[in-house]
Design an enzyme around this catalytic site. Structure first.
Site, PDB file in Angstrom:
ATOM      1  N   GLU A 283      34.358  23.704  50.498  1.00 41.93           N
ATOM      2  CA  GLU A 283      34.145  23.603  49.064  1.00 41.93           C
ATOM      3  C   GLU A 283      35.311  24.118  48.223  1.00 41.93           C
ATOM      4  O   GLU A 283      35.928  25.126  48.555  1.00 41.93           O
ATOM      5  CB  GLU A 283      32.892  24.399  48.673  1.00 41.93           C
ATOM      6  CG  GLU A 283      31.643  23.892  49.348  1.00 41.93           C
ATOM      7  CD  GLU A 283      30.392  24.666  48.999  1.00 41.93           C
ATOM      8  OE1 GLU A 283      29.309  24.062  49.079  1.00 41.93           O
ATOM      9  OE2 GLU A 283      30.481  25.865  48.650  1.00 41.93           O
TER      10      GLU A 283
ATOM     11  N   CYS B   7      24.184  29.938  44.162  1.00 44.53           N
ATOM     12  CA  CYS B   7      25.258  28.987  44.456  1.00 44.53           C
ATOM     13  C   CYS B   7      24.695  27.576  44.337  1.00 44.53           C
ATOM     14  O   CYS B   7      23.485  27.380  44.387  1.00 44.53           O
ATOM     15  CB  CYS B   7      25.791  29.187  45.874  1.00 44.53           C
ATOM     16  SG  CYS B   7      26.539  30.802  46.144  1.00 44.53           S
TER      17      CYS B   7
END
EC number: 5.3.3.2
Length: 183
Positions: free
Chosen positions: A117, A68
């Protein structure tokens, strides 16, 4: 990483409103920002699951999907994924495929750090040997995707919350990708 990373701050519509240094951005009041999440597969269709290093500020020591990160200004999400794959697990990738382009989440880790996010999810095939960066990854496993999906459903507390949500939203696309990369 020697270059100071930033996050790209966005509004609810995903429009850029600024940037902030990555570590300063991740607090108990984290602003919405761009990220990405990637699930990496080998040529046997197995998924790379990584355990986050204990030095990570959010979810240290937690098992999660492969890689990520955050795109940088002037960098496409695809370029950012390739960069982080090289940095975190030392690999080159191919067949980078969007799995959940509109994924968004907000979660609070046990220490109070918030992840907030807009985080498109991708799958890719690893095409070079694995060489994990111990500053990012403390452990890893290659697992059959069907076994992993069962584990995520049975014991979601054992994995990162974004991984659990991504799998719940995109399991069929992940299965399709895993089947297609088998040699």
């Amino acid at each position: 990483m020697s270059i100071q990373e930033h996050v790209i701050l966005v509004n609810d519509q995903g429009e850029v409103v600024g940037t902030q240094e990555k570590y300063a951005a991740h607090t108990s009041h984290t602003s919405l920002h761009l990220a990405f999440s990637s699930w990496l597969f080998n040529d046997r269709g197995q998924c790379l699951v990584t355990r986050r290093a204990l030095s990570k500020i959010a979810w240290p020591g937690v098992w999660t999907n492969s890689v990520c990160g955050h795109p940088q200004i002037g960098e496409t999400t695809e370029q950012a994924i390739a960069r982080r794959c090289r940095f975190e697990v030392g690999v080159e990738i191919a067949q980078l495929t969007p799995i959940a382009a509109d994924f968004r989440y907000c979660e609070i880790d046990p220490s109070g750090i918030v992840e907030n996010e807009i985080c498109p999810v991708f799958a890719a095939q690893i095409v070079s040997p694995l060489k994990v960066n111990p500053d990012e990854v403390m452990d890893y496993q290659w697992v059959e995707l069907t076994s992993l999906l069962r584990a995520l459903e049975a014991t979601p507390w054992a994995f990162s919350p974004w991984m659990v949500s991504e799998a719940a939203n995109a399991s069929e696309k992940l299965k399709h990708f895993a089947d297609n990369v088998k040699a």
